[in-house]
Design an enzyme around this catalytic site. Structure first.
Site, mmCIF file in Angstrom:
data_model
loop_
_atom_site.group_PDB
_atom_site.id
_atom_site.type_symbol
_atom_site.label_atom_id
_atom_site.label_comp_id
_atom_site.label_asym_id
_atom_site.label_seq_id
_atom_site.Cartn_x
_atom_site.Cartn_y
_atom_site.Cartn_z
ATOM 1 N N HIS A 1 -6.422 -28.437 -0.201
ATOM 2 C CA HIS A 1 -6.285 -27.169 -0.930
ATOM 3 C C HIS A 1 -7.438 -26.236 -0.582
ATOM 4 C CE1 HIS A 1 -4.104 -29.618 -4.216
ATOM 5 N NE2 HIS A 1 -3.184 -28.833 -3.677
ATOM 6 N N ARG B 1 2.146 -29.389 4.983
ATOM 7 C CA ARG B 1 1.588 -30.615 5.560
ATOM 8 C C ARG B 1 2.564 -31.247 6.544
ATOM 9 N NH1 ARG B 1 0.818 -33.618 0.089
ATOM 10 N NH2 ARG B 1 2.813 -32.594 -0.039
ATOM 11 N N SER C 1 -2.539 -34.414 -4.099
ATOM 12 C CA SER C 1 -3.178 -34.758 -5.369
ATOM 13 C C SER C 1 -2.699 -36.112 -5.866
ATOM 14 C CB SER C 1 -2.884 -33.673 -6.414
ATOM 15 O OG SER C 1 -3.458 -32.452 -6.032
#
Length: 178
Positions: free
Chosen positions: A16, A89, A127
């Protein structure tokens, strides 16, 4: 041009942070907007996520941190933003993000979605991965900013791998005396 970088950031990762840093070079200002998602049970409350982001982005002058709920495009409109910043990603991210970009365009014609490919070193990172690794006692220091790693270790009542806890230290000291 003003951009919104929306996400749950629970927790913010180095991936991030990479997108934030690179996006800050492309736009006059970037609002890192923490989404209050009622369908998710977050590890950290919104206020703590905002503080975590504030600490690890203090070196970037054109960043603002805020929170919102509801539609991202409505928040973008309120902020006067004309772009949404999104990181990609893997291929499956692209499919989901493209669908979201098209949907957002139907809701706010003047909004553009700008995709940045995540740097290779963070292409696996999410995350969820960070939380799972930490929950099982793995090292996360190379995945999140230092302040965030500290918060996560505290949350899971874990000692960072490689650190010697005071309990272990006293046990070792006691056993040496015997």
């Amino acid at each position: 041009m003003r951009a919104i970088y929306p996400g749950s950031f629970d927790p913010i990762t180095l991936g991030h942070l990479d997108i934030i840093e690179r996006g800050s070079k492309l736009f006059d200002s970037v609002v890192v907007a923490v989404l209050c998602n009622p369908s998710k049970k977050p590890l950290f409350p919104v206020s703590q996520r905002i503080e975590q982001i504030r600490i690890c982005t203090q070196h970037i002058p054109n960043i603002e941190i805020d929170s919102f709920d509801g539609l991202t495009v409505e928040y973008a409109r309120l902020q006067g933003a004309t772009a949404l910043l999104r990181g990609l990603r893997v291929l499956s991210d692209f499919e989901k993000e493209l669908q979201m970009a098209h949907t957002n365009k139907t809701l706010m014609d003047e909004i553009e979605t700008v995709f940045l490919a995540t740097s290779n070193q963070y292409s696996f990172l999410s995350s969820s991965v960070v939380k799972e690794v930490a929950q099982f006692g793995g090292a996360i220091d190379h995945l999140v900013p230092e302040n965030v790693a500290h918060n996560i270790y505290q949350c899971y009542n874990k000692t960072p791998p490689g650190a010697v806890s005071s309990t272990m230290s006293s046990v070792t000291t006691t056993s040496r005396k015997l």
